[in-house]
Design an enzyme around this catalytic site. Structure first.
Site, PDB file in Angstrom:
ATOM      1  N   SER A 198       0.798  -1.223   0.000  1.00 26.89           N
ATOM      2  CA  SER A 198       0.000   0.000   0.000  1.00 26.89           C
ATOM      3  C   SER A 198       0.830   1.273   0.000  1.00 26.89           C
ATOM      4  CB  SER A 198      -0.951   0.006   1.190  1.00 26.89           C
ATOM      5  OG  SER A 198      -0.227  -0.015   2.400  1.00 26.89           O
ATOM      6  N   HIS A 226      -4.903  -3.454  -2.911  1.00 27.17           N
ATOM      7  CA  HIS A 226      -4.493  -2.513  -3.959  1.00 27.17           C
ATOM      8  C   HIS A 226      -4.297  -3.169  -5.318  1.00 27.17           C
ATOM      9  CE1 HIS A 226      -4.112   0.753  -1.085  1.00 27.17           C
ATOM     10  NE2 HIS A 226      -3.661  -0.171  -0.259  1.00 27.17           N
ATOM     11  N   LYS A 257     -11.407   0.608  -2.304  1.00 32.14           N
ATOM     12  CA  LYS A 257     -10.379   1.201  -3.157  1.00 32.14           C
ATOM     13  C   LYS A 257     -10.869   1.193  -4.612  1.00 32.14           C
ATOM     14  CE  LYS A 257      -7.480   0.945   0.592  1.00 32.14           C
ATOM     15  NZ  LYS A 257      -6.946   0.110   1.652  1.00 32.14           N
TER      16      LYS A 257
HETATM   17  C1  PLP Z   1      -6.822   0.102   3.050  1.00 37.71           C
HETATM   18  C2  PLP Z   1      -6.252  -1.217   3.389  1.00 37.71           C
HETATM   19  C3  PLP Z   1      -6.922  -2.084   4.243  1.00 37.71           C
HETATM   20  C4  PLP Z   1      -8.112  -1.653   5.049  1.00 37.71           C
HETATM   21  O1  PLP Z   1      -9.233  -1.582   4.293  1.00 37.71           O
HETATM   22  P1  PLP Z   1     -10.425  -0.627   4.773  1.00 37.71           P
HETATM   23  O2  PLP Z   1     -11.584  -1.115   4.020  1.00 37.71           O
HETATM   24  O3  PLP Z   1     -10.007   0.753   4.401  1.00 37.71           O
HETATM   25  O4  PLP Z   1     -10.567  -0.798   6.247  1.00 37.71           O
HETATM   26  C5  PLP Z   1      -6.429  -3.350   4.393  1.00 37.71           C
HETATM   27  N1  PLP Z   1      -5.292  -3.748   3.775  1.00 37.71           N
HETATM   28  C6  PLP Z   1      -4.593  -2.913   2.989  1.00 37.71           C
HETATM   29  C7  PLP Z   1      -3.343  -3.393   2.340  1.00 37.71           C
HETATM   30  C8  PLP Z   1      -5.041  -1.623   2.789  1.00 37.71           C
HETATM   31  O5  PLP Z   1      -4.334  -0.779   2.039  1.00 37.71           O
END
Ligand code: PLP
Length: 410
Positions: A198, A226, A257
């Site tokens: 990330s 991602h 995302k």
């Molecule tokens: C954003 C993210 C999460 C958390 O997801 P949310 O739905 O925002 O709580 C988990 N793992 C990774 C690698 C992330 O970047």
């Protein structure tokens, strides 16, 4: 209670702690955004270009995705009313999970209210105090927190370092052999990594990790937060791109995302999903996600899997290579939407972000604890919704900063 010398007053104590964060350049504040998520943001009375969002395909603002959310709210209500196991398991949840399983080519899927609670609930359900969890050094905070909360013995391998991982697996295999010899239950050995990292935008060697996993009889959890919607055939993720998905026991992803909605999910065998329904506490003891979120994610997923998804992925790829070229960087073998500019000290990253904002461009400065100390950075994220001109403007502004990039902080 008259003797109050040692009693800390909440206000004083927290003020002291906050002052310390300020001293370290780690103090954070919220900024109010006055517009919907998109390539432009309203900040106060200014409109600025947005290179901080994870809405990589621009689907959070897609009219069809928004309409799906609105229609679900009208039909199913604003809230789900109860947890999934009580009476909150609505048709939009079930439909989304079916689509996710098909998308990831697994038997079943389970959604949670967020990616964070997905990680915490799943890791705690799979591993306990007699087990071993092995994490990539740069795994997301929710994976770290889940591993810690599980009470399992925790080992961390250097980022993407297969030798280090194998070294730890050998140790874990020894622990297991000793337990078996002593006639006690063998530990579960669970490897945990992300597919696209990330904060760095680089990718994990999933095939090789899966090979080690098999060699040492471990299990593997891969967080595709991602990569989902972005990489692989029909956007199914990096595991699918590398043809490793059938070898991964626990495939995790998020809906907030590229899918433009909110929530997290696990894809895997029917047995895994049945087990999580019974044992994942963040699933069991939490109100079901709002119907609008599930319906929006399902609508976004349909777009992602279709020809339009293909087009959006292609456009994003073009923006990424345009930007890498403008920075004089080679294209990565597997380009992702995350481009870090590692600057080192937190103050440097803060200063660069402030300067970009002056120039009308929002890029978040990422500091400890989101990244290692001394590896503060600008985390630039590109979206299919950016135009080539937007990206050109960003590249010009960054060149104008005259930065001295640090190492990658490893
Ligand atoms: C954003 C993210 C999460 C958390 O997801 P949310 O739905 O925002 O709580 C988990 N793992 C990774 C690698 C992330 O970047």
């Amino acid at each position: 209670m008259g003797d109050s010398v040692a009693i800390m007053k909440l206000e004083e104590e927290l003020t002291r702690r906050l002052a310390k964060l300020r001293e370290q350049g780690l103090y954070r504040t919220l900024r109010e955004i006055g517009s919907a998520q998109g390539p432009r943001l309203t900040l106060g009375n200014r409109t600025v270009l947005n290179f901080g969002s994870n809405d990589y395909l621009g689907l959070a603002g897609d009219p069809r995705v928004k309409e799906a959310a609105a229609e679900a709210a009208r039909h199913w209500g604003a809230g789900s009313g109860a947890s999934r196991l009580v009476c909150g398991n609505l048709e939009p949840h079930v439909r989304l999970e079916r689509a996710l399983a098909e998308f990831k080519q697994t038997e079943a899927a389970l959604t949670f209210s967020s990616g964070y609670t997905t990680a915490v609930g799943t890791l705690c359900a799979l591993a306990g105090k007699d087990d071993i969890v092995i994490l990539d050094k740069r795994a997301h905070a929710c994976l770290v927190d889940g591993a810690r909360l599980s009470g399992a013995r925790l080992r961390v391998f250097a980022h993407n370092d297969l030798e280090d991982l194998e070294h730890i697996l050998k140790w874990a295999a020894d622990v297991r052999a000793r337990r078996v010899q002593a006639g006690t239950a063998p530990p579960v050995i669970l490897i945990v990594t992300e597919s696209v990292f990330s904060m760095d935008g680089d990718t994990a060697p999933l095939r090789k990790i899966a090979g080690l996993k098999d060699a040492y009889d471990a299990w593997l959890l891969v967080d595709e937060a991602h990569a989902t919607g972005l990489l692989g055939p029909a956007g199914a993720g990096l595991a699918a791109e590398l043809d490793a998905h059938a070898r991964i026991e626990v495939l995790m992803g998020t809906l907030g995302k590229a899918l433009g909605s909110a929530g997290g999910f696990i894809c895997g065998s029917r047995t895994l999903i049945d087990y999580l329904v019974n044992r994942a506490r963040s699933f069991i003891f939490s109100t079901a996600p709002v119907p609008a979120a599930a319906a929006a994610a399902a609508a976004a997923l349909e777009l992602v899997r279709g020809p339009e998804g293909e087009e959006l992925r292609l456009r994003l790829k073009q923006r990424v290579s345009q930007f890498q070229a403008a920075l004089g960087r080679p294209n990565l073998e597997i380009p992702t939407a995350i481009v870090p500019l590692v600057l080192g000290p937190a103050e440097e990253a803060m200063r660069a972000a402030a300067e970009l904002l002056e120039a009308g461009i929002y890029v978040p400065a990422i500091r400890y604890p989101a990244v290692a100390r001394g590896a503060a950075r600008l985390r630039i994220t590109l979206s299919a919704a950016h135009s080539a001109e937007d990206v050109g403007q960003l590249a010009a502004a960054i060149r104008g900063l005259q930065l001295q990039p640090a190492g990658d902080g490893s």
